[in-house]
Design an enzyme around this catalytic site. Sequence first.
Site, PDB file in Angstrom:
ATOM      1  N   GLY A 296       6.886   5.588   8.214  1.00 40.77           N
ATOM      2  CA  GLY A 296       5.973   6.728   8.276  1.00 40.77           C
ATOM      3  C   GLY A 296       6.195   7.455   9.595  1.00 40.77           C
ATOM      4  O   GLY A 296       7.267   7.351  10.201  1.00 40.77           O
ATOM      5  N   SER A 297       5.176   8.174  10.033  1.00 37.20           N
ATOM      6  CA  SER A 297       5.348   8.998  11.230  1.00 37.20           C
ATOM      7  C   SER A 297       5.345   8.132  12.496  1.00 37.20           C
ATOM      8  O   SER A 297       4.792   7.031  12.512  1.00 37.20           O
ATOM      9  CB  SER A 297       4.230  10.033  11.297  1.00 37.20           C
ATOM     10  OG  SER A 297       2.997   9.362  11.403  1.00 37.20           O
TER      11      SER A 297
ATOM     12  N   CYS B 195      13.159  11.921   6.378  1.00 40.66           N
ATOM     13  CA  CYS B 195      13.301  11.446   7.755  1.00 40.66           C
ATOM     14  C   CYS B 195      14.671  11.812   8.291  1.00 40.66           C
ATOM     15  O   CYS B 195      14.857  12.006   9.485  1.00 40.66           O
ATOM     16  CB  CYS B 195      13.091   9.940   7.809  1.00 40.66           C
ATOM     17  SG  CYS B 195      14.073   9.076   6.588  1.00 40.66           S
TER      18      CYS B 195
ATOM     19  N   GLY C 167       3.040   4.921  13.434  1.00 43.62           N
ATOM     20  CA  GLY C 167       3.801   3.723  13.806  1.00 43.62           C
ATOM     21  C   GLY C 167       3.368   3.162  15.149  1.00 43.62           C
ATOM     22  O   GLY C 167       3.422   1.951  15.373  1.00 43.62           O
TER      23      GLY C 167
ATOM     24  N   LYS D 175       0.851  -1.191   0.000  1.00 41.23           N
ATOM     25  CA  LYS D 175       0.000   0.000   0.000  1.00 41.23           C
ATOM     26  C   LYS D 175       0.887   1.241   0.000  1.00 41.23           C
ATOM     27  O   LYS D 175       1.463   1.612   1.018  1.00 41.23           O
ATOM     28  CB  LYS D 175      -0.899   0.054   1.238  1.00 41.23           C
ATOM     29  CG  LYS D 175      -1.965   1.128   1.060  1.00 41.23           C
ATOM     30  CD  LYS D 175      -2.419   1.779   2.345  1.00 41.23           C
ATOM     31  CE  LYS D 175      -1.666   3.008   2.712  1.00 41.23           C
ATOM     32  NZ  LYS D 175      -1.784   4.159   1.814  1.00 41.23           N
TER      33      LYS D 175
HETATM   34  P1  NAD Z   1       2.269   8.716   7.615  1.00 41.95           P
HETATM   35  O1  NAD Z   1       2.528   8.074   8.932  1.00 41.95           O
HETATM   36  O2  NAD Z   1       1.198   9.727   7.534  1.00 41.95           O
HETATM   37  O3  NAD Z   1       1.903   7.616   6.517  1.00 41.95           O
HETATM   38  C1  NAD Z   1       2.760   6.543   6.222  1.00 41.95           C
HETATM   39  C2  NAD Z   1       1.933   5.416   5.613  1.00 41.95           C
HETATM   40  O4  NAD Z   1       1.086   4.873   6.629  1.00 41.95           O
HETATM   41  C3  NAD Z   1       1.014   5.859   4.473  1.00 41.95           C
HETATM   42  O5  NAD Z   1       0.998   4.874   3.462  1.00 41.95           O
HETATM   43  C4  NAD Z   1      -0.344   5.939   5.164  1.00 41.95           C
HETATM   44  O6  NAD Z   1      -1.427   5.770   4.277  1.00 41.95           O
HETATM   45  C5  NAD Z   1      -0.247   4.789   6.141  1.00 41.95           C
HETATM   46  N1  NAD Z   1      -1.164   4.860   7.289  1.00 41.95           N
HETATM   47  C6  NAD Z   1      -1.767   5.952   7.826  1.00 41.95           C
HETATM   48  N2  NAD Z   1      -2.549   5.584   8.869  1.00 41.95           N
HETATM   49  C7  NAD Z   1      -2.439   4.245   9.005  1.00 41.95           C
HETATM   50  C8  NAD Z   1      -2.987   3.282   9.899  1.00 41.95           C
HETATM   51  N3  NAD Z   1      -3.827   3.640  10.877  1.00 41.95           N
HETATM   52  N4  NAD Z   1      -2.633   1.989   9.758  1.00 41.95           N
HETATM   53  C9  NAD Z   1      -1.775   1.605   8.788  1.00 41.95           C
HETATM   54  N5  NAD Z   1      -1.220   2.477   7.891  1.00 41.95           N
HETATM   55  C10 NAD Z   1      -1.554   3.774   8.004  1.00 41.95           C
HETATM   56  O7  NAD Z   1       3.675   9.307   7.109  1.00 41.95           O
HETATM   57  P2  NAD Z   1       3.970  10.225   5.837  1.00 41.95           P
HETATM   58  O8  NAD Z   1       3.421  11.589   6.091  1.00 41.95           O
HETATM   59  O9  NAD Z   1       3.606   9.543   4.572  1.00 41.95           O
HETATM   60  O10 NAD Z   1       5.573  10.288   5.905  1.00 41.95           O
HETATM   61  C11 NAD Z   1       6.264  11.169   6.730  1.00 41.95           C
HETATM   62  C12 NAD Z   1       6.791  10.490   7.972  1.00 41.95           C
HETATM   63  O11 NAD Z   1       7.557   9.347   7.603  1.00 41.95           O
HETATM   64  C13 NAD Z   1       7.750  11.362   8.751  1.00 41.95           C
HETATM   65  O12 NAD Z   1       7.484  11.230  10.127  1.00 41.95           O
HETATM   66  C14 NAD Z   1       9.122  10.805   8.404  1.00 41.95           C
HETATM   67  O13 NAD Z   1      10.124  11.046   9.365  1.00 41.95           O
HETATM   68  C15 NAD Z   1       8.804   9.359   8.277  1.00 41.95           C
HETATM   69  N6  NAD Z   1       9.815   8.668   7.480  1.00 41.95           N
HETATM   70  C16 NAD Z   1      10.699   7.871   8.131  1.00 41.95           C
HETATM   71  C17 NAD Z   1      11.705   7.225   7.423  1.00 41.95           C
HETATM   72  C18 NAD Z   1      12.692   6.335   8.117  1.00 41.95           C
HETATM   73  O14 NAD Z   1      13.313   5.521   7.457  1.00 41.95           O
HETATM   74  N7  NAD Z   1      12.858   6.440   9.421  1.00 41.95           N
HETATM   75  C19 NAD Z   1      11.794   7.396   6.041  1.00 41.95           C
HETATM   76  C20 NAD Z   1      10.861   8.231   5.407  1.00 41.95           C
HETATM   77  C21 NAD Z   1       9.875   8.857   6.143  1.00 41.95           C
END
Ligand code: NAD
Length: 499
Positions: free
Chosen positions: A227-228, A283, A232, A174
């Site tokens: 993700g965030s 990130c 997470g 996804k």
């Molecule tokens: P996000 O957490 O909003 O979304 C990430 C993914 O999770 C998306 O595909 C989203 O649709 C999905 N998602 C949202 N709610 C969910 C749920 N309840 N259950 C399962 N999946 C769900 O993050 P974003 O805005 O797309 O990305 C930015 C964040 O990602 C920042 O915090 C950044 O630091 C982090 N990030 C971390 C790394 C790393 O390797 N540490 C790399 C890139 C980005």
Amino acid sequence: MKTFRNFIAGAWTEPSTGEYFDNVNPADTTDVVGRFPLSGTEDVDRAVASARRGFERWRRTPAPARGDVLRRVGDLMTQRKEEIAELMTREMGKPLTETRGDVQEGIDTAYYAATEGRRLFGHTVPSEMPSKWAMSFRRPIGVCGIITPFNFPLAIPTWKMFPALLCGNACVFKPAEDVPHTGTVLVEILLEAGLPPEVIQLVHGVGETVGKAIVEHPDVPAISFTGSTETGRFVGETCGRMHKRLSLEMGGKNAQIVLDDADLDLALEGVIWGAFGTTGQRCTATSRLILQRGIHDNFLGLLVDRARAMKLGDGRKAGTDVGPLISEAARRKVEHYIDVGQAEGGDLLCGGRRGQGRGLERGHFFEPTIFARVSAGARIEQEEIFGPVLSVVRVSTPEEAFAVNNGVKYGLSSSLYTRDVNLAFRALQELDNGITYVNAPTIGAEAHLPFGGVKQTGNGHREGGWEVYEFYSETKVGYVDYSGTLQRAQIDNYLGTPD
Ligand code: NAD
């Protein structure tokens, strides 16, 4: 306008809901890239059922043959590099130089995975007993749920899917709802390279529906999420309750430290790239700059001049330094933190406002922003803003710089500029991050090294390099006793008894 579909059960299919969402160019919101499925849980159920069938076939395919598929994936991405970079910039905004790098990271990951098909090492070790063989080897896990963010639309899915597939797993993917086009092209390439269709499933839609359904599905034993930290946490709670294998890569609040003895020109290039590359939406972005007292004022002056000169614009146009933020919500979040920073007494030296003129009002642009005189512990020094906002903290000693670096809940990346080799090696030991760069910015990971963070950035796993193959496979141990007698471990003694 083109309507895109999911890839489920070996076919490009419409979502069970019949609903779609528009994928919009963040540099020009009048430009709609396409309509993508707003899938429901029924689509996830079908995808998982199909992936289980795909897994049964794929896990029996020899690992070197699986590697050959990934080599062809690397070849196809190489051929299509420019086209993918263009469409990625159109849907998420970062300049072409960066999206080309994003594709290259996917290519590097594919070729690394291809060769891993001829390794996937286990161990053979001596047994305690004669005529007995003891060994370990790696087995795939099953269906892996792959949930990815918007900022590296190609590289991050490849970091997860290529090792997962090489190990013999099937994937339900996804992509972030902001970057569904790049995710679609990646799946097209996997299929063209010869991946059996049911081994990969693509389900578009929002995280709260599709992502959540994948995480909660009982037939998905492994989840890889980037993700965030907030999202997470939900994912982690569910996986903990359901005893799932889980890799989390989450937020960061990364610092570049510049000491009095540093090469200031080099440090300046580093912070401009680290803080404002990808519009600060990495990130590993440099969101804090820790300057030692002796160079503080001079360096800050040079930095502000450089930041003011950066050109905002469409990432596909030559000369653009900084693209848009991903969405209006992301820009509002940045604006909120501008208010927070000012209320906290930060000194706003440049930026702090939306991009203006030259058609910038059509996109989610925001000027490179620098706050000086920020106190360690202030909210803009502690919280992830995920935009082009840099908080500058002044320190007196290297020890103080290390303490400020470590004084946040995140621990992804850090950077130190110094000419003192002893300090450089001390920093590698003392800085609480998964990655530390010396005389290089906080961004710039290479595909063949482990990638990830400590503290609330991750949960102890790594992507990239050799370690990720351990996440996507289980260790199995085999003992073969060819003595023809019952030999009892820990009970029978084969040292021979003394007279
Ligand atoms: P996000 O957490 O909003 O979304 C990430 C993914 O999770 C998306 O595909 C989203 O649709 C999905 N998602 C949202 N709610 C969910 C749920 N309840 N259950 C399962 N999946 C769900 O993050 P974003 O805005 O797309 O990305 C930015 C964040 O990602 C920042 O915090 C950044 O630091 C982090 N990030 C971390 C790394 C790393 O390797 N540490 C790399 C890139 C980005």
